[in-house]
Design an enzyme around this catalytic site. Structure first.
Site, PDB file in Angstrom:
ATOM      1  N   ASP A  24      52.486  38.596  58.796  1.00  0.00           N
ATOM      2  CA  ASP A  24      53.152  38.840  60.081  1.00  0.00           C
ATOM      3  C   ASP A  24      53.074  37.596  60.981  1.00  0.00           C
ATOM      4  OD1 ASP A  24      54.483  40.261  62.016  1.00  0.00           O
ATOM      5  OD2 ASP A  24      52.765  41.456  62.639  1.00  0.00           O
ATOM      6  N   ARG A  28      57.321  34.941  65.879  1.00  0.00           N
ATOM      7  CA  ARG A  28      56.632  34.345  67.035  1.00  0.00           C
ATOM      8  C   ARG A  28      56.355  32.856  66.819  1.00  0.00           C
ATOM      9  NH1 ARG A  28      52.174  38.751  67.095  1.00  0.00           N
ATOM     10  NH2 ARG A  28      53.376  39.379  65.276  1.00  0.00           N
ATOM     11  N   ARG A  37      64.386  32.668  64.355  1.00  0.00           N
ATOM     12  CA  ARG A  37      63.376  33.400  63.582  1.00  0.00           C
ATOM     13  C   ARG A  37      63.344  32.993  62.105  1.00  0.00           C
ATOM     14  NH1 ARG A  37      61.197  37.757  65.657  1.00  0.00           N
ATOM     15  NH2 ARG A  37      61.079  38.755  63.630  1.00  0.00           N
ATOM     16  N   HIS A  41      60.515  32.221  58.961  1.00  0.00           N
ATOM     17  CA  HIS A  41      60.442  32.821  57.621  1.00  0.00           C
ATOM     18  C   HIS A  41      60.397  31.734  56.537  1.00  0.00           C
ATOM     19  CE1 HIS A  41      60.796  36.686  59.372  1.00  0.00           C
ATOM     20  NE2 HIS A  41      62.082  36.625  59.665  1.00  0.00           N
ATOM     21  N   ASN A  72      62.450  47.045  57.805  1.00  0.00           N
ATOM     22  CA  ASN A  72      62.997  45.747  58.208  1.00  0.00           C
ATOM     23  C   ASN A  72      64.531  45.688  58.210  1.00  0.00           C
ATOM     24  OD1 ASN A  72      60.260  43.772  56.803  1.00  0.00           O
ATOM     25  ND2 ASN A  72      60.593  44.482  58.897  1.00  0.00           N
ATOM     26  N   TRP A  73      65.186  46.704  57.610  1.00  0.00           N
ATOM     27  CA  TRP A  73      66.659  46.738  57.661  1.00  0.00           C
ATOM     28  C   TRP A  73      67.152  46.885  59.094  1.00  0.00           C
ATOM     29  CZ3 TRP A  73      68.855  45.301  53.273  1.00  0.00           C
ATOM     30  CH2 TRP A  73      68.216  45.579  52.068  1.00  0.00           C
ATOM     31  N   ARG A  75      66.433  45.130  61.542  1.00  0.00           N
ATOM     32  CA  ARG A  75      66.582  43.828  62.223  1.00  0.00           C
ATOM     33  C   ARG A  75      68.063  43.455  62.265  1.00  0.00           C
ATOM     34  NH1 ARG A  75      61.185  40.370  61.154  1.00  0.00           N
ATOM     35  NH2 ARG A  75      59.806  42.124  61.522  1.00  0.00           N
TER      36      ARG A  75
HETATM   37  C1  FPP Z   1      56.917  39.390  59.473  1.00  0.00           C
HETATM   38  O1  FPP Z   1      56.981  38.487  60.538  1.00  0.00           O
HETATM   39  C2  FPP Z   1      57.474  38.791  58.292  1.00  0.00           C
HETATM   40  C3  FPP Z   1      58.510  39.291  57.583  1.00  0.00           C
HETATM   41  C4  FPP Z   1      59.210  40.536  57.916  1.00  0.00           C
HETATM   42  C5  FPP Z   1      59.035  38.576  56.426  1.00  0.00           C
HETATM   43  C6  FPP Z   1      58.015  38.000  55.507  1.00  0.00           C
HETATM   44  C7  FPP Z   1      58.645  36.937  54.744  1.00  0.00           C
HETATM   45  C8  FPP Z   1      58.105  35.758  54.445  1.00  0.00           C
HETATM   46  C9  FPP Z   1      56.736  35.352  54.710  1.00  0.00           C
HETATM   47  C10 FPP Z   1      58.965  34.757  53.866  1.00  0.00           C
HETATM   48  C11 FPP Z   1      59.178  34.656  52.466  1.00  0.00           C
HETATM   49  C12 FPP Z   1      58.451  35.460  51.498  1.00  0.00           C
HETATM   50  C13 FPP Z   1      58.671  35.287  50.199  1.00  0.00           C
HETATM   51  C14 FPP Z   1      58.022  36.135  49.194  1.00  0.00           C
HETATM   52  C15 FPP Z   1      59.554  34.235  49.715  1.00  0.00           C
HETATM   53  P1  FPP Z   1      57.861  38.865  61.784  1.00  0.00           P
HETATM   54  O2  FPP Z   1      59.224  38.386  61.537  1.00  0.00           O
HETATM   55  O3  FPP Z   1      57.746  40.331  62.057  1.00  0.00           O
HETATM   56  O4  FPP Z   1      57.166  38.051  62.921  1.00  0.00           O
HETATM   57  P2  FPP Z   1      57.012  38.473  64.444  1.00  0.00           P
HETATM   58  O5  FPP Z   1      56.147  39.720  64.454  1.00  0.00           O
HETATM   59  O6  FPP Z   1      56.332  37.306  65.058  1.00  0.00           O
HETATM   60  O7  FPP Z   1      58.372  38.709  64.990  1.00  0.00           O
END
Ligand code: FPP
Length: 247
Positions: A24, A28, A37, A41, A72-73, A75
């Site tokens: 996670d 941010r 964002r 990733h 997550n869909w 988003r």
């Molecule tokens: C959560 O952070 C992260 C995700 C929903 C995606 C996770 C994906 C990766 C780490 C990238 C690639 C992975 C692979 C296997 C290639 P968030 O977006 O919810 O962050 P936030 O809480 O700060 O908004």
């Protein structure tokens, strides 16, 4: 090392064999840099490779990572499409390297909603790395713990209806055989980065006895050094537990 183990009441101090990570904080991390964002990733994907590589030296045989949840869909379409494209490219780019480095990769989650091209790449990678055994990487993609248990229950119901399963045989040993994780041991340690203390529908059944570590670091800043510290902490906790058992 052997002497240290003796001090722990004779019980061998063990690190976690299976670590699961809720990655996670990508959004941010990007936001703090004034970037979109997806930039976060992409940075997060680079970390995945480093953390996988760190596993064998830390005694971690199984690593399971939460890449995309059933929630997550919700988003934006742009972020979802960007993530799907990132997963496709990640598999294409890393496949040969995973093969060479002894990484066996599996996917858990419901593939039905994923685009066929991505599902093909996932199937190919699983097949390509099926003989590897240095580290077992499981990527949770369109995964939700409740969804997984629901699908398992549905499959069990079909087996009962088909006469393949006696309802009286349904117990705590039977159900996990229907889960996506049926070939994996339960996680010993679940780590969540970014300071949020929630499990967000991750490995609900499997984590019943897991230790949890909520780390403030955002996922793109989660270095192999921090990972090693967290794993070492788990080992220390286990050693104390061993000492209590021996009294
Ligand atoms: C959560 O952070 C992260 C995700 C929903 C995606 C996770 C994906 C990766 C780490 C990238 C690639 C992975 C692979 C296997 C290639 P968030 O977006 O919810 O962050 P936030 O809480 O700060 O908004």
């Amino acid at each position: 090392m052997a002497e240290q183990k003796q001090h722990s009441g004779g019980r061998e101090a063990e690190g976690p064999r299976h670590v699961a990570i809720i990655m996670d904080g990508n959004g941010r991390w990007a936001q703090a840099r004034g970037r979109p964002r997806l930039f976060g990733h992409h940075a997060g994907a680079k970390r995945v490779r480093e953390i996988v590589e760190a596993c064998p030296d830390l005694g971690v045989k199984y690593l399971t990572i939460f890449a995309f949840s059933t929630e997550n869909w919700k988003r934006t379409q742009k972020e979802v499409a960007g993530l799907m494209s990132l997963f496709r490219r990640y598999i294409q780019k890393e496949a040969q390297d995973m093969l060479a480095r002894g990484v066996r990769t599996r996917f858990i989650g419901d593939r039905v909603r994923l685009e066929p091209k991505l599902v093909d790449l996932m199937d190919e990678l699983e097949l390509l790395t099926a003989e590897n055994d240095r580290v077992h990487l499981t990527i949770a993609l369109n995964y939700g713990g409740r969804d997984e248990v629901t699908r398992a229950a549905r499959r069990m119901a079909f087996d009962v209806a088909a006469g393949k399963l006696d309802p009286r045989d349904v117990d705590e040993e039977t159900l996990p055989r229907y889960l996506d994780t049926c070939v994996l041991p339960d996680p010993d340690l679940v780590i969540r980065t970014s300071g949020e203390a929630r499990i967000s529908n991750f490995l609900l059944w499997q984590s019943a006895y897991a230790e949890y570590e909520f780390i403030d670091t955002l996922w793109p800043d989660f270095t192999p050094e921090i990972f090693a510290e967290v794993v070492a902490r788990y080992g220390r906790r286990e050693r104390r537990f061993g000492a209590v058992l021996s009294e």
